[in-house]
Design a protein around this motif. Structure first.
Motif, PDB file in Angstrom:
ATOM      1  N   SER A  96       2.050  48.980 -20.889  1.00  0.00           N
ATOM      2  CA  SER A  96       1.513  50.322 -21.212  1.00  0.00           C
ATOM      3  C   SER A  96       0.709  50.136 -22.578  1.00  0.00           C
ATOM      4  N   HIS A  97      -0.594  51.044 -22.540  1.00  0.00           N
ATOM      5  CA  HIS A  97      -1.460  51.232 -23.626  1.00  0.00           C
ATOM      6  C   HIS A  97      -1.869  52.436 -23.884  1.00  0.00           C
ATOM      7  N   GLU A  98      -2.089  52.962 -24.992  1.00  0.00           N
ATOM      8  CA  GLU A  98      -2.736  54.251 -25.507  1.00  0.00           C
ATOM      9  C   GLU A  98      -3.474  54.258 -26.641  1.00  0.00           C
ATOM     10  N   SER A  99      -4.161  55.126 -26.730  1.00  0.00           N
ATOM     11  CA  SER A  99      -5.373  55.322 -27.541  1.00  0.00           C
ATOM     12  C   SER A  99      -5.392  56.868 -28.055  1.00  0.00           C
ATOM     13  N   ARG A 100      -5.420  57.019 -29.310  1.00  0.00           N
ATOM     14  CA  ARG A 100      -5.413  58.394 -29.765  1.00  0.00           C
ATOM     15  C   ARG A 100      -6.877  59.125 -29.619  1.00  0.00           C
ATOM     16  N   VAL A 101      -6.643  60.281 -29.141  1.00  0.00           N
ATOM     17  CA  VAL A 101      -8.262  60.948 -28.882  1.00  0.00           C
ATOM     18  C   VAL A 101      -8.423  61.714 -30.378  1.00  0.00           C
ATOM     19  N   PRO A 102      -9.553  61.285 -31.025  1.00  0.00           N
ATOM     20  CA  PRO A 102      -9.886  61.889 -32.212  1.00  0.00           C
ATOM     21  C   PRO A 102      -9.749  63.532 -32.059  1.00  0.00           C
TER      22      PRO A 102
ATOM     23  N   LEU B   5      -3.557  61.797 -26.336  1.00  0.00           N
ATOM     24  CA  LEU B   5      -3.570  60.334 -26.268  1.00  0.00           C
ATOM     25  C   LEU B   5      -4.034  59.959 -24.820  1.00  0.00           C
ATOM     26  N   ARG B   6      -5.025  59.075 -24.537  1.00  0.00           N
ATOM     27  CA  ARG B   6      -5.422  58.560 -23.539  1.00  0.00           C
ATOM     28  C   ARG B   6      -4.387  57.305 -23.264  1.00  0.00           C
ATOM     29  N   TYR B   7      -3.957  56.997 -21.904  1.00  0.00           N
ATOM     30  CA  TYR B   7      -3.054  56.076 -21.803  1.00  0.00           C
ATOM     31  C   TYR B   7      -3.277  55.376 -20.478  1.00  0.00           C
ATOM     32  N   THR B   8      -2.917  54.280 -20.499  1.00  0.00           N
ATOM     33  CA  THR B   8      -3.082  53.396 -19.165  1.00  0.00           C
ATOM     34  C   THR B   8      -1.647  52.697 -18.873  1.00  0.00           C
ATOM     35  N   ASP B   9      -1.236  52.840 -17.806  1.00  0.00           N
ATOM     36  CA  ASP B   9       0.154  52.239 -17.430  1.00  0.00           C
ATOM     37  C   ASP B   9      -0.067  51.195 -16.336  1.00  0.00           C
ATOM     38  N   THR B  10       0.311  49.909 -16.296  1.00  0.00           N
ATOM     39  CA  THR B  10       0.195  49.169 -15.156  1.00  0.00           C
ATOM     40  C   THR B  10       1.704  48.863 -14.819  1.00  0.00           C
ATOM     41  N   PHE B  11       1.671  48.965 -13.261  1.00  0.00           N
ATOM     42  CA  PHE B  11       3.041  48.837 -12.470  1.00  0.00           C
ATOM     43  C   PHE B  11       2.865  47.392 -11.765  1.00  0.00           C
ATOM     44  N   ILE B  12       3.937  46.757 -11.429  1.00  0.00           N
ATOM     45  CA  ILE B  12       3.725  45.747 -10.587  1.00  0.00           C
ATOM     46  C   ILE B  12       4.892  45.829  -9.551  1.00  0.00           C
TER      47      ILE B  12
ATOM     48  N   THR C 214      -4.001  55.974 -15.010  1.00  0.00           N
ATOM     49  CA  THR C 214      -4.497  56.605 -16.274  1.00  0.00           C
ATOM     50  C   THR C 214      -4.241  57.986 -16.396  1.00  0.00           C
ATOM     51  N   GLY C 215      -4.495  58.429 -17.705  1.00  0.00           N
ATOM     52  CA  GLY C 215      -4.457  59.919 -17.781  1.00  0.00           C
ATOM     53  C   GLY C 215      -4.538  60.394 -19.180  1.00  0.00           C
ATOM     54  N   LEU C 216      -4.423  61.890 -19.553  1.00  0.00           N
ATOM     55  CA  LEU C 216      -4.592  62.110 -20.927  1.00  0.00           C
ATOM     56  C   LEU C 216      -3.241  63.033 -21.175  1.00  0.00           C
ATOM     57  N   TRP C 217      -2.546  62.717 -22.288  1.00  0.00           N
ATOM     58  CA  TRP C 217      -1.424  63.286 -22.684  1.00  0.00           C
ATOM     59  C   TRP C 217      -1.680  64.288 -23.856  1.00  0.00           C
ATOM     60  N   THR C 218      -1.461  65.438 -23.847  1.00  0.00           N
ATOM     61  CA  THR C 218      -1.482  66.375 -24.902  1.00  0.00           C
ATOM     62  C   THR C 218      -0.108  67.116 -25.183  1.00  0.00           C
ATOM     63  N   GLY C 219       0.316  67.141 -26.386  1.00  0.00           N
ATOM     64  CA  GLY C 219       1.507  67.720 -26.761  1.00  0.00           C
ATOM     65  C   GLY C 219       1.967  67.524 -28.262  1.00  0.00           C
ATOM     66  N   SER C 220       3.071  67.897 -28.439  1.00  0.00           N
ATOM     67  CA  SER C 220       3.952  67.759 -29.807  1.00  0.00           C
ATOM     68  C   SER C 220       5.052  66.923 -29.561  1.00  0.00           C
TER      69      SER C 220
ATOM     70  N   MET D  11       3.114  53.701 -34.624  1.00  0.00           N
ATOM     71  CA  MET D  11       3.049  52.964 -33.393  1.00  0.00           C
ATOM     72  C   MET D  11       4.290  53.651 -32.566  1.00  0.00           C
ATOM     73  N   LEU D  12       5.141  54.157 -33.041  1.00  0.00           N
ATOM     74  CA  LEU D  12       6.225  54.793 -32.306  1.00  0.00           C
ATOM     75  C   LEU D  12       5.574  56.141 -31.817  1.00  0.00           C
ATOM     76  N   VAL D  13       4.815  56.933 -32.445  1.00  0.00           N
ATOM     77  CA  VAL D  13       4.238  58.195 -32.158  1.00  0.00           C
ATOM     78  C   VAL D  13       3.463  57.625 -30.681  1.00  0.00           C
ATOM     79  N   THR D  14       2.634  56.638 -30.771  1.00  0.00           N
ATOM     80  CA  THR D  14       1.935  56.184 -29.698  1.00  0.00           C
ATOM     81  C   THR D  14       2.739  55.686 -28.634  1.00  0.00           C
ATOM     82  N   MET D  15       3.724  55.134 -28.887  1.00  0.00           N
ATOM     83  CA  MET D  15       4.533  54.697 -27.747  1.00  0.00           C
ATOM     84  C   MET D  15       5.249  55.978 -27.058  1.00  0.00           C
ATOM     85  N   PHE D  16       5.444  56.978 -27.876  1.00  0.00           N
ATOM     86  CA  PHE D  16       6.296  58.107 -27.191  1.00  0.00           C
ATOM     87  C   PHE D  16       5.037  59.069 -26.384  1.00  0.00           C
ATOM     88  N   ALA D  17       3.902  58.995 -26.745  1.00  0.00           N
ATOM     89  CA  ALA D  17       3.035  59.641 -26.230  1.00  0.00           C
ATOM     90  C   ALA D  17       2.649  59.110 -24.926  1.00  0.00           C
ATOM     91  N   THR D  18       2.689  57.823 -25.017  1.00  0.00           N
ATOM     92  CA  THR D  18       2.522  56.863 -23.663  1.00  0.00           C
ATOM     93  C   THR D  18       3.345  57.259 -22.519  1.00  0.00           C
TER      94      THR D  18
END
Length: 153
Positions: free
Chosen positions: A143-149, A125-132, A107-113, A5-12
């Motif tokens: 913020s939501h992210e999904s790991r790319v297999p 990871l694919r991410y979606t961030d919603t701003f108000i 929305t976007g794609l994050w790739t890294g370590s 979960m934290l990994v995902t959080m970071f990637a987002t």
């Protein structure tokens, strides 16, 4: 599970560091630029473990959803970033901005370590961030992210 979960959080967060590699948006060039700047500030705060900056960037009722479906409040997110996440290298691509009144979606794609609590979480990871926009200021509400297999070898 908490580490993932934290990994995902970071990637987002890192994914939010909008780069010049973005797709066309419905918000116009000025809106795109504004959100690229906001994403960069968020990313730098995340990478540098800057709790004060994260507090300013995230809305009071911010929620983060990781790739396993776990949700985190603003306080839980900031705590995890400050204690557990270490960012290595990353790059962003496929960024798009959509603005609708006082709401924007990036929305976007994050790739890294990166690592979370010493466990490698590197990948894409694919991410979606919603701003108000409230009181004239844009803040991240969700913020939501999904790991790319990984591709099979």
């Amino acid at each position: 599970m908490r580490r993932l979960m934290l990994v995902t959080m970071f990637a987002t967060f890192v994914a939010s560091v909008a780069s010049a590699q973005k797709a066309p948006s419905s918000g116009g060039a000025r809106a795109d630029s504004e959100f690229v700047t906001l994403e960069r500030r968020w990313n730098e705060a995340f990478k540098n473990r800057d709790g004060a900056a994260l507090d300013r960037i995230l809305a009071p009722d911010f929620v983060f959803t990781d790739d396993e479906g776990h949700t985190f409040t603003k306080a839980e997110y900031i705590d995890a970033v400050l204690r557990l996440v270490k960012v290595g290298s990353y790059q962003l691509s496929d960024i798009a901005v959509r603005v609708h009144g006082t709401t924007a979606v990036v929305t976007g794609l994050w790739t890294g370590s990166f690592s979370i609590d010493g466990v490698d979480g590197s990948g894409a990871l694919r991410y979606t961030d919603t701003f108000i926009k409230t009181s004239g200021t844009w803040r991240v509400l969700a913020s939501h992210e999904s790991r790319v297999p990984k591709a099979p070898k």
